[in-house]
Design a protein around this motif. Structure first.
Motif, short mmCIF file in Angstrom:
data_model
loop_
_atom_site.label_atom_id
_atom_site.label_comp_id
_atom_site.label_asym_id
_atom_site.label_seq_id
_atom_site.Cartn_x
_atom_site.Cartn_y
_atom_site.Cartn_z
N PRO A 158 1.39 -1.64 0.73
CA PRO A 158 0.06 -0.09 -0.08
C PRO A 158 1.21 1.20 -0.26
CG PRO A 158 0.31 -1.26 2.09
CD PRO A 158 0.68 -2.24 1.15
N ILE A 159 0.74 2.38 -0.43
CA ILE A 159 0.73 3.75 -0.50
C ILE A 159 1.33 4.18 0.75
CG2 ILE A 159 0.87 5.41 -1.19
CD1 ILE A 159 -1.34 5.58 -3.43
N ARG A 160 2.06 4.07 1.07
CA ARG A 160 2.25 4.33 2.76
C ARG A 160 2.31 5.89 3.22
NH1 ARG A 160 5.47 0.78 5.05
NH2 ARG A 160 7.04 -0.34 3.17
N GLY A 161 1.91 6.54 4.61
CA GLY A 161 1.12 7.85 4.66
C GLY A 161 0.65 7.26 5.77
N THR A 162 0.38 8.04 7.13
CA THR A 162 -0.53 8.15 7.95
C THR A 162 -1.57 9.49 7.76
OG1 THR A 162 0.51 10.14 9.17
CG2 THR A 162 1.38 8.04 9.43
N ASP A 163 -1.51 9.89 6.66
CA ASP A 163 -3.19 10.88 6.53
C ASP A 163 -3.80 10.20 5.42
OD1 ASP A 163 -4.77 13.06 5.11
OD2 ASP A 163 -3.69 14.19 5.95
N GLU A 164 -4.35 9.52 6.12
CA GLU A 164 -5.56 8.88 4.61
C GLU A 164 -6.43 10.05 3.46
OE1 GLU A 164 -7.65 5.05 6.08
OE2 GLU A 164 -8.54 6.54 7.59
N CYS A 165 -6.57 10.69 3.70
CA CYS A 165 -7.01 11.83 2.47
C CYS A 165 -5.48 11.53 1.82
CB CYS A 165 -7.65 13.06 3.15
SG CYS A 165 -8.69 13.60 2.21
N ASP A 166 -4.71 12.20 2.33
CA ASP A 166 -3.53 12.25 1.44
C ASP A 166 -3.32 10.78 0.42
OD1 ASP A 166 -0.87 13.67 0.45
OD2 ASP A 166 -0.60 11.85 1.29
N ARG A 167 -3.32 9.86 1.57
CA ARG A 167 -3.25 8.78 0.54
C ARG A 167 -4.19 8.28 0.06
NH1 ARG A 167 -3.79 4.29 3.41
NH2 ARG A 167 -2.90 2.90 2.43
N LEU A 168 -5.54 8.86 0.12
CA LEU A 168 -6.11 8.14 -0.81
C LEU A 168 -6.28 9.41 -2.76
CD1 LEU A 168 -9.00 7.45 -2.06
CD2 LEU A 168 -10.58 9.36 -0.35
N GLU A 169 -5.70 10.28 -2.34
CA GLU A 169 -5.92 11.29 -2.92
C GLU A 169 -4.30 11.03 -4.02
OE1 GLU A 169 -6.68 15.96 -3.43
OE2 GLU A 169 -4.79 14.86 -1.85
N ARG A 170 -3.65 10.41 -3.83
CA ARG A 170 -2.28 10.13 -4.30
C ARG A 170 -2.81 8.90 -5.24
NH1 ARG A 170 2.27 8.78 -1.04
NH2 ARG A 170 1.07 8.97 0.75
N ALA A 171 -3.62 8.03 -4.29
CA ALA A 171 -4.32 7.20 -4.93
C ALA A 171 -4.75 6.65 -6.02
CB ALA A 171 -4.99 5.45 -3.74
N VAL A 172 -5.75 7.56 -6.31
CA VAL A 172 -6.29 8.05 -7.32
C VAL A 172 -6.13 8.28 -8.15
CG1 VAL A 172 -8.66 9.76 -7.73
CG2 VAL A 172 -8.90 8.40 -5.75
N ALA A 173 -5.03 9.88 -7.96
CA ALA A 173 -4.25 10.10 -9.18
C ALA A 173 -3.08 8.83 -10.06
CB ALA A 173 -3.69 11.14 -8.57
N LEU A 174 -3.12 8.30 -8.86
CA LEU A 174 -2.29 7.09 -9.37
C LEU A 174 -3.11 5.82 -11.24
CD1 LEU A 174 0.17 6.02 -6.96
CD2 LEU A 174 1.34 7.16 -9.29
N ALA A 175 -4.11 6.43 -9.86
CA ALA A 175 -5.15 5.24 -10.68
C ALA A 175 -5.33 6.17 -12.16
CB ALA A 175 -5.77 4.46 -10.01
N GLU A 176 -5.83 6.98 -12.03
CA GLU A 176 -5.79 8.01 -13.41
C GLU A 176 -5.31 7.89 -13.70
OE1 GLU A 176 -9.26 11.49 -12.73
OE2 GLU A 176 -7.36 11.61 -12.23
N ARG A 177 -3.52 7.50 -13.97
CA ARG A 177 -2.18 8.60 -14.58
C ARG A 177 -2.66 6.88 -15.82
NH1 ARG A 177 -0.26 11.70 -11.19
NH2 ARG A 177 0.74 9.65 -10.35
#
Length: 178
Positions: A158-177
């Motif tokens: 999984p994408i690392r980090g403690t801020d779930e919103c930040d992790r979600l935002e990064r996952a959506v951006a990566l999945a979109e690309r």
């Protein structure tokens, strides 16, 4: 009714905010809008600011992922999460998903859409054992990009980090690309 001076603490528990995407709420026949949920949260914030014995807990119902979730739904949720600091109301956001059970009305729709997986071959029964719910029926996501976002958040790496919103935002951006 007055909350102050009552001698006890009041915390609301398991309120079903469910989603901040009106499209997702309509899919699940929730009978509420994203604006309704935001208004309720604003009211809770007012109560918490006004009464020291009214407290907020990260224990409320939310369905971030479901069989029909789109990247657009995820983006709408991210925008509201950021605007209202939703982490005060729900922990484990990036793992929250619709539970399909044999008695759930949506199971027929998921089957008709070809999204229900063979339980014997899938092996993922969600969080039923740890949360006390009945065993879930596994499903796949209709949108491959959403499946990828889920994997980026909850898979073996999984994408690392403690801020779930930040992790979600990064996952959506990566999945979109991808």
């Amino acid at each position: 009714a007055h909350l102050s001076g009552t001698g006890f603490r009041l915390a609301c528990y398991l309120i079903g905010f469910e989603s901040f995407s009106d499209e997702e709420l309509a899919r699940y026949n929730k009978g509420q809008t994203a604006a309704d949920s935001e208004a309720a949260i604003a009211r809770f914030d007012t109560l918490a600011a006004s009464y020291n014995n009214f407290r907020l807990t990260p224990s409320h119902g939310f369905i971030l992922f479901g069989p029909w979730t789109t990247l657009g739904d995820l983006k709408k949720n991210i925008a509201v999460f950021r605007r209202i600091d939703f982490s005060r109301y729900r922990g484990g956001l990036t793992r929250s998903r619709l539970r399909l059970n044999t008695d759930a009305a949506l199971i027929a729709r998921a089957r008709a859409d070809g999204l229900v997986l063979d339980e014997r071959s899938h092996g993922d029964h969600g969080s039923a054992a740890e949360t006390g719910y009945q065993m879930e029926i596994p499903y796949r996501f209709a949108d491959d990009a959403v499946a990828r976002a889920w994997e980026l958040l909850n898979g073996s790496r999984p994408i690392r980090g403690t801020d779930e919103c930040d992790r979600l935002e990064r996952a959506v951006a990566l999945a979109e690309r991808e």
